[in-house]
Design an enzyme around this catalytic site. Sequence first.
Site, PDB file in Angstrom:
ATOM      1  N   PRO A 260       0.837  -1.208   0.000  1.00 21.11           N
ATOM      2  CA  PRO A 260       0.000   0.000   0.000  1.00 21.11           C
ATOM      3  C   PRO A 260       0.867   1.250   0.000  1.00 21.11           C
ATOM      4  CG  PRO A 260       0.031  -1.015   2.176  1.00 21.11           C
ATOM      5  CD  PRO A 260       0.762  -1.946   1.283  1.00 21.11           C
ATOM      6  N   ASP A 436       5.957   2.331   1.987  1.00 24.73           N
ATOM      7  CA  ASP A 436       5.080   1.192   2.228  1.00 24.73           C
ATOM      8  C   ASP A 436       4.357   1.417   3.550  1.00 24.73           C
ATOM      9  OD1 ASP A 436       3.876  -1.247   2.765  1.00 24.73           O
ATOM     10  OD2 ASP A 436       5.591  -2.450   2.094  1.00 24.73           O
ATOM     11  N   HIS A 437       3.045   1.635   3.474  1.00 20.01           N
ATOM     12  CA  HIS A 437       2.292   2.012   4.669  1.00 20.01           C
ATOM     13  C   HIS A 437       2.080   0.846   5.641  1.00 20.01           C
ATOM     14  CE1 HIS A 437       0.521   5.115   6.822  1.00 20.01           C
ATOM     15  NE2 HIS A 437      -0.680   5.194   6.277  1.00 20.01           N
ATOM     16  N   ARG A 438       2.494  -0.367   5.246  1.00 19.69           N
ATOM     17  CA  ARG A 438       2.410  -1.484   6.171  1.00 19.69           C
ATOM     18  C   ARG A 438       3.444  -1.357   7.279  1.00 19.69           C
ATOM     19  NH1 ARG A 438       3.067  -6.428   2.075  1.00 19.69           N
ATOM     20  NH2 ARG A 438       4.758  -5.013   1.444  1.00 19.69           N
ATOM     21  N   VAL A 440       5.668   1.684   7.396  1.00 21.28           N
ATOM     22  CA  VAL A 440       6.008   3.103   7.619  1.00 21.28           C
ATOM     23  C   VAL A 440       4.715   3.874   7.758  1.00 21.28           C
ATOM     24  CG1 VAL A 440       7.181   5.132   6.704  1.00 21.28           C
ATOM     25  CG2 VAL A 440       8.110   2.848   6.231  1.00 21.28           C
TER      26      VAL A 440
END
Length: 466
Positions: A260, A436-438, A440
Amino acid sequence: MTTMTEASVREFKMPDVGEGLTEAEILKWYVQPGDTVTDGQVVCEVETAKAAVELPIPYDGVVRELRFPEGTTVDVGTPIIAVAVAGAGGAAPQAPAEQPAAAPAAAKDEPKPEGRQPVLVGYGVATSSTRRRPRKGPEVTVPAPAQAVQAELNGHGGAVAGKSRPLAKPPVRKLAKDLGVDLAAITPSGPDGVITREDVHAAATPRTAEPAAPVTAAPAAPAAPAPVASYDTARETRIPVKGVRKATAQAMVGSAFTAPHVTEFVTVDVTRTMKLVEELKQDKEMQGLRVNPLLLIAKALLVAIKRNPDINASWDEANQEIVRKHYVNLGIAAATPRGLIVPNIKDAQDKTLPQLAQALGELVSTAREGKTFPAAMQGGTVTITNVGVFGVDTGTPILNPGESAILAVGAIKLQPWVHKGKVKPRQVTTLALSFDHRLVDGELGSKVLADVAAILEQPKRLITWA
């Protein structure tokens, strides 16, 4: 024995020049049959899914045969060149001494996996069956009397497990591909069951009635115009997707739909950074090195990562773990004639500014020459892409697979800017950080981007923060 004293023929197989590659395209042959080669001599250049690589031969001898022409895509582990090697002790287990008999060759090509001829040290042969490209067509059973002919036409040394492709020479296969003809559906009229050009033309010509088994209309077929393509070649050009471009496309699709993405932007006054670039160009320690804004941006990102180490990580889906990296392999996106590649500078966090400048210069020049090795594009952790060189203000970059962040640098332009309470012309650019929003979150991503911007506004922070 043959007239050559104790001579044997050794076959050099297409090696895996990267990690897990299954095929490569032969770009250029540097030798021809009859040429003498020595151990370590480069004999051809191939393009893998990652880069163009020169292949050295691992023994001395005389070139007997080039198994594939330039432009052919060959599976890893397939013999591509045969070399006559003198000396009984040097006989290779892969090929018998120079004997034209087809029967031993066919029997030889049924080895156990552990009996394969080793390739260059450090190169691996695919452990599973080689992957065939769809264009090679379906496999059909080859009659026993035609196995020797099949071996000669396909260059694979014989039938494999009783299966092989329809018998046809490479030019005929290309013609069939261009005309959209399935070779497996053609009744061959050539000697030993070989499909001819006339057979292909006949199959491509519309018929109102199905002919008998012998193709009697073949001689008249060449006179009938056969379409080379189903589109207007004057208005369209179609380019096969392969090599670096194919690998890049697959990686970007995989990244875009796996991680994501979140992108944040900041516009920053880099006037002081531009002045520092000009000063460094005159510094004795930087003489002969590549000094430009990208150098200081790279150093600023490395400092920001040092202050926020959680950004330098990857997501392990299989083990459901976040892998924190204690090293930074800094990737630099480079546009080349073969497509976009991202080689990286290993352990960039330990390099001084002159060392970083030297590494950047070597990376860019090697990429432009198309000589980047696959190892240089593996193991990256964070990437910089400089879209500003194309006059673009910024973009929303897609992460490289396995990385957590990528920084896009926009064009540096002279713009009106409020400086010390007054509107003045200043050098300004826009930075974009995708992550990467998983692993960060917005806070961490914002801190990293803010630190890079602060350093570029006040480059003296490189001294106090590094």
